[in-house]
Design an enzyme around this catalytic site. Structure first.
Site, PDB file in Angstrom:
ATOM      1  N   LYS A  14      46.481  44.949  48.069  1.00 46.18           N
ATOM      2  CA  LYS A  14      47.924  44.755  47.991  1.00 46.18           C
ATOM      3  C   LYS A  14      48.604  46.124  47.937  1.00 46.18           C
ATOM      4  O   LYS A  14      48.077  47.056  47.329  1.00 46.18           O
ATOM      5  CB  LYS A  14      48.294  43.957  46.737  1.00 46.18           C
ATOM      6  CG  LYS A  14      47.744  42.547  46.696  1.00 46.18           C
ATOM      7  CD  LYS A  14      48.149  41.852  45.401  1.00 46.18           C
ATOM      8  CE  LYS A  14      47.564  40.457  45.315  1.00 46.18           C
ATOM      9  NZ  LYS A  14      47.921  39.789  44.035  1.00 46.18           N
ATOM     10  N   ARG A  71      46.317  50.256  40.278  1.00 45.68           N
ATOM     11  CA  ARG A  71      45.887  49.383  39.187  1.00 45.68           C
ATOM     12  C   ARG A  71      44.397  49.591  38.948  1.00 45.68           C
ATOM     13  O   ARG A  71      43.593  49.500  39.866  1.00 45.68           O
ATOM     14  CB  ARG A  71      46.138  47.916  39.535  1.00 45.68           C
ATOM     15  CG  ARG A  71      45.707  46.976  38.405  1.00 45.68           C
ATOM     16  CD  ARG A  71      45.596  45.534  38.849  1.00 45.68           C
ATOM     17  NE  ARG A  71      45.180  44.675  37.745  1.00 45.68           N
ATOM     18  CZ  ARG A  71      44.585  43.499  37.899  1.00 45.68           C
ATOM     19  NH1 ARG A  71      44.332  43.039  39.107  1.00 45.68           N
ATOM     20  NH2 ARG A  71      44.239  42.784  36.848  1.00 45.68           N
ATOM     21  N   ASP A 128      44.814  48.119  32.934  1.00 46.53           N
ATOM     22  CA  ASP A 128      45.095  46.800  32.366  1.00 46.53           C
ATOM     23  C   ASP A 128      44.886  46.761  30.860  1.00 46.53           C
ATOM     24  O   ASP A 128      45.516  45.973  30.153  1.00 46.53           O
ATOM     25  CB  ASP A 128      44.162  45.762  33.007  1.00 46.53           C
ATOM     26  CG  ASP A 128      44.813  45.031  34.161  1.00 46.53           C
ATOM     27  OD1 ASP A 128      45.745  45.581  34.771  1.00 46.53           O
ATOM     28  OD2 ASP A 128      44.380  43.898  34.450  1.00 46.53           O
ATOM     29  N   HIS A 188      49.453  34.420  30.904  1.00 42.06           N
ATOM     30  CA  HIS A 188      49.261  34.901  32.276  1.00 42.06           C
ATOM     31  C   HIS A 188      48.207  34.003  32.921  1.00 42.06           C
ATOM     32  O   HIS A 188      47.010  34.137  32.655  1.00 42.06           O
ATOM     33  CB  HIS A 188      48.799  36.365  32.268  1.00 42.06           C
ATOM     34  CG  HIS A 188      48.521  36.923  33.629  1.00 42.06           C
ATOM     35  ND1 HIS A 188      49.352  37.828  34.247  1.00 42.06           N
ATOM     36  CD2 HIS A 188      47.499  36.706  34.498  1.00 42.06           C
ATOM     37  CE1 HIS A 188      48.863  38.138  35.435  1.00 42.06           C
ATOM     38  NE2 HIS A 188      47.726  37.468  35.609  1.00 42.06           N
ATOM     39  N   PHE A 263      44.505  25.630  42.354  1.00 44.56           N
ATOM     40  CA  PHE A 263      45.063  24.470  41.664  1.00 44.56           C
ATOM     41  C   PHE A 263      45.692  23.465  42.611  1.00 44.56           C
ATOM     42  O   PHE A 263      45.770  22.276  42.294  1.00 44.56           O
ATOM     43  CB  PHE A 263      46.060  24.910  40.585  1.00 44.56           C
ATOM     44  CG  PHE A 263      45.438  25.004  39.225  1.00 44.56           C
ATOM     45  CD1 PHE A 263      45.647  24.024  38.271  1.00 44.56           C
ATOM     46  CD2 PHE A 263      44.598  26.060  38.912  1.00 44.56           C
ATOM     47  CE1 PHE A 263      45.055  24.096  37.019  1.00 44.56           C
ATOM     48  CE2 PHE A 263      43.998  26.150  37.667  1.00 44.56           C
ATOM     49  CZ  PHE A 263      44.226  25.164  36.715  1.00 44.56           C
ATOM     50  N   ARG A 264      46.138  23.900  43.777  1.00 44.22           N
ATOM     51  CA  ARG A 264      46.652  22.934  44.751  1.00 44.22           C
ATOM     52  C   ARG A 264      45.531  22.020  45.224  1.00 44.22           C
ATOM     53  O   ARG A 264      45.715  20.796  45.308  1.00 44.22           O
ATOM     54  CB  ARG A 264      47.287  23.674  45.929  1.00 44.22           C
ATOM     55  CG  ARG A 264      48.594  24.391  45.586  1.00 44.22           C
ATOM     56  CD  ARG A 264      49.014  25.336  46.675  1.00 44.22           C
ATOM     57  NE  ARG A 264      48.049  26.417  46.850  1.00 44.22           N
ATOM     58  CZ  ARG A 264      48.205  27.440  47.672  1.00 44.22           C
ATOM     59  NH1 ARG A 264      49.297  27.520  48.417  1.00 44.22           N
ATOM     60  NH2 ARG A 264      47.288  28.392  47.769  1.00 44.22           N
ATOM     61  N   GLY A 312      50.899  29.868  36.294  1.00 46.81           N
ATOM     62  CA  GLY A 312      51.938  29.777  35.264  1.00 46.81           C
ATOM     63  C   GLY A 312      53.332  29.655  35.826  1.00 46.81           C
ATOM     64  O   GLY A 312      54.184  28.962  35.259  1.00 46.81           O
ATOM     65  N   GLU A 364      53.661  43.200  38.531  1.00 41.92           N
ATOM     66  CA  GLU A 364      52.784  44.299  38.140  1.00 41.92           C
ATOM     67  C   GLU A 364      53.021  45.545  38.991  1.00 41.92           C
ATOM     68  O   GLU A 364      52.874  46.671  38.502  1.00 41.92           O
ATOM     69  CB  GLU A 364      51.330  43.843  38.235  1.00 41.92           C
ATOM     70  CG  GLU A 364      50.968  42.801  37.179  1.00 41.92           C
ATOM     71  CD  GLU A 364      49.562  42.266  37.337  1.00 41.92           C
ATOM     72  OE1 GLU A 364      48.673  42.745  36.610  1.00 41.92           O
ATOM     73  OE2 GLU A 364      49.354  41.374  38.185  1.00 41.92           O
TER      74      GLU A 364
END
Length: 376
Positions: A14, A71, A128, A188, A263-264, A312, A364
């Site tokens: 990303k 990150r 993190d 989160h 989750f879908r 979430g 983030e």
């Protein structure tokens, strides 16, 4: 001032070009399928990101870039604030890779590639674990042999700290209340999931531990588990330590129980009558409710509960079921508000709820960009 933010994973990278002061995103995107023919490695992925920026009319030499923010998941005891990347930092981050095997190695690859392609810019690692560096000793200490723990630096480090800190701050801004006055629970919930208790802007407990495997049930990770299970599998099932680690990291959680980490897809399986998927969801919610109750006890008084990250923010049934029947604890959510969609922070609790419940989108990349400001 403009910052390029890079979040490098094992199969995706990303990126975002951010102006920290205003919060403006000039561009952002994701390069996926690293390791495939089209994107064979992280070098190709970052070059592809640069190509996407150029196609959008954004050329690196014209962006007034002042830093590249990265990150990094595990900072151990060594790194607890944004740090300028050098060879020593990379070496120490590599030593910590066994504690975050899914995260630190690809992050290091991304940093090495970015330093090669952008050698004249300072590169800043944002960890993190940093937000949880000052956890109270009773929360960070494992009840094992003290000398062993001290020798091997075994303690609760916590993860997703950049998100937990950002969301707790944004909740205070949304409510127009001083951060120092609020006791908050931040949830989160993404493919990785963690909870934190935040008092006055400071973390006082969190669900992830020495590694990102502890705590809540996750997409592919088990979360809390009796350590005896590991020894039992080693002794009885003939599994090696590497086999067990891979299983707990990659083939557990809702995937291991219900056959889907998304989750879908899990909801589709539940609606089709799949009992395994239903059990996976119920275990996920049960664990989440336990942590909410535990952190209410840790805080003594809870002012705000915030949901964030992919699940979430975008799966209303999870928020509803996690808080169902908690009116006795002062928590009541409004079904219509909970079902509404928005990309902005929003209230989902009723006027009668003693605890304010929010959905707060995490960011983030912006938090990492802002963390770079104080370093360069």
């Amino acid at each position: 001032m403009t910052v390029l933010v890079v979040n490098s994973g094992s199969s995706s990278l990303k990126y975002a070009v951010v102006r920290p002061a205003s919060g403006e995103f000039l561009a952002d995107g994701i390069i996926e399928e690293i390791g495939s023919g089209a994107v064979p490695d992280h070098d190709a992925a970052l070059r592809a990101a640069f190509d996407e920026l150029a196609a959008a009319g954004l050329h690196l030499e014209d962006l007034d870039l002042k830093a590249v923010g990265h990150r990094m998941v595990h900072g151990g005891k060594t790194f607890y604030k944004p740090s300028v990347v050098d060879d020593e930092l990379i070496a120490k981050a590599r030593e910590l890779s066994p504690l975050a095997p899914l995260h630190n190695p690809p992050a290091i690859k991304g940093i090495e590639v970015a330093r090669k392609l952008l050698p004249d810019l300072p590169h800043i690692a944002v960890f993190d674990t940093a937000f949880f560096h000052d956890l109270p000793a009773p929360a960070s200490t494992y009840a094992i042999d003290r000398e062993l723990a001290e020798t091997w630096h075994i303690k609760r480090y916590g993860f997703h700290g950049t998100s937990h800190e950002y969301v707790s701050q944004q909740a205070a801004i949304f409510l127009d209340r001083p951060l120092e006055s609020l006791n908050q629970i931040v949830l989160h919930l993404g493919n990785g999931a963690s909870a934190s208790a935040v008092a006055g802007g400071k973390a006082v407990d969190t669900s992830m531990g020495l590694t990102p495997m502890e705590g809540l049930v996750m997409g592919t990770r088990s979360g809390d588990i009796d350590p005896g299970v590991i020894m039992y599998l080693w002794r009885t099932a003939g599994m090696s330590v590497d086999d067990i680690e891979s299983m707990l990291n990659r083939r557990s959680g809702v995937l291991g129980l219900g056959g889907a980490s998304d989750f879908r897809k899990l909801r589709e399986l539940i609606e089709s009558g799949d009992e395994h998927a239903k059990l996976a969801y119920d275990v996920y919610i049960h664990r989440l409710r336990k942590y909410i109750g535990a952190y209410m006890a840790v805080l003594g008084r809870t002012d705000v509960i915030s949901f964030t990250a992919g699940v979430g923010e975008n799966v209303p049934p999870v928020r509803r079921d996690a808080l169902a029947g908690l009116g006795g604890l002062g928590i009541e959510i409004d079904d219509a508000l909970n079902s509404a969609k928005s990309d902005e922070p929003r209230l989902i609790s009723t006027p009668d709820s003693r605890v304010t419940v929010l959905v707060v989108p995490t960011n983030e990349e912006l938090a990492i960009a802002r963390a770079c400001v104080g370093v360069v």
